[in-house]
Design a protein around this motif. Structure first.
Motif: not given
Ligand code: ZN
Ligand code: DX5
Length: 217
Positions: A33, A35, A66, A68, A175
């Motif tokens: 994963h 981020d 992911h 953001m 998450d």
């Molecule tokens: Zn995440």
């Protein structure tokens, strides 16, 4: 019942990223994963393309990115070219969600949508058939090592009900604040993928922790 574990490299030692990725390569985690934080959608800044490319260079695991990031549409192709297998965007960060999902899939990546803790699952009703993944955020995004928000379990159940009732092929990922203590509960609620940052990288035995999360239920 076992789940996919997706260790978050946000909690890795960036000075030893290759070492930490190689540790994950030896583990039972199927996904990594990643981020990406832009300092605008969330208060924190993490890393971008060069770090994803460096991770990709050292692993054949599924790279779960992911975002953001505000207006993530600007970057789908670049993330795909940098090695993303899954690109997950925030429901709250895009204006034209249907279009953004199609744009991600047009790059060849799978498409996920993340929901902040305060965003109800019902906002995905219209697009659930398009999605490859629903990400239930169980902390407010921005930082690793936060405390799990308990009402997230109910949201996982709601997402599971929505997916099952529509025949959607989407998997459910959770998450934030996930570890050996709450993995079983999340799996029973219907989660398929558990992200774990702090729980894995702060563990004295990360490989064993990954195995415990994977086989928690
Ligand atoms: Zn995440
Ligand atoms: C939070 C990130 C998470 C984070 C999880 O904004 O999206 O992926 O790395 O970290 P832990 O497992 O430590 O809560």
């Amino acid at each position: 019942m076992s789940v996919i574990v997706a260790p978050s490299v946000l909690s890795a030692d960036f000075g030893n990223l290759q070492r930490d990725v190689e540790m994950l390569n030896r583990s039972e985690a199927e996904w990594i994963h990643i981020d990406v934080m832009d300092g605008s959608y969330v208060p924190n800044i993490s890393f971008g393309f060069p770090v994803l490319q460096a991770i990709r260079k050292h692993t054949t695991k599924f790279c779960d990115v992911h975002l953001m990031v505000v207006e993530p549409e600007r970057y789908f192709q670049q993330f795909r070219d940098s090695g993303a297998d899954m690109i997950t965007i925030h429901y709250e960060a895009v204006t034209h969600l249907d279009s953004a999902i199609h744009q991600i899939q047009a790059t060849g990546a799978k498409a996920g949508v993340a929901l902040n803790p305060s965003t109800p699952v019902s906002v995905l009703k219209e697009v659930i058939q398009l999605l490859d993944l629903v990400l239930v955020m169980s902390v407010n995004p921005g930082f690793g090592g936060q405390k799990f928000i308990p009402y997230s379990v109910e949201k996982v159940k709601e997402a599971r009900a929505l997916i099952n009732s529509t025949g959607s092929k989407a998997v459910i990922e959770v998450d934030g604040g996930v570890g050996t203590g709450n993995a079983a509960q999340l799996i029973h609620a219907g989660a398929n993928v558990l992200v774990a940052g702090n729980a894995v990288f702060a563990s004295a035995d990360p490989l064993q922790t990954i195995q415990q999360i994977k086989n928690a239920a």
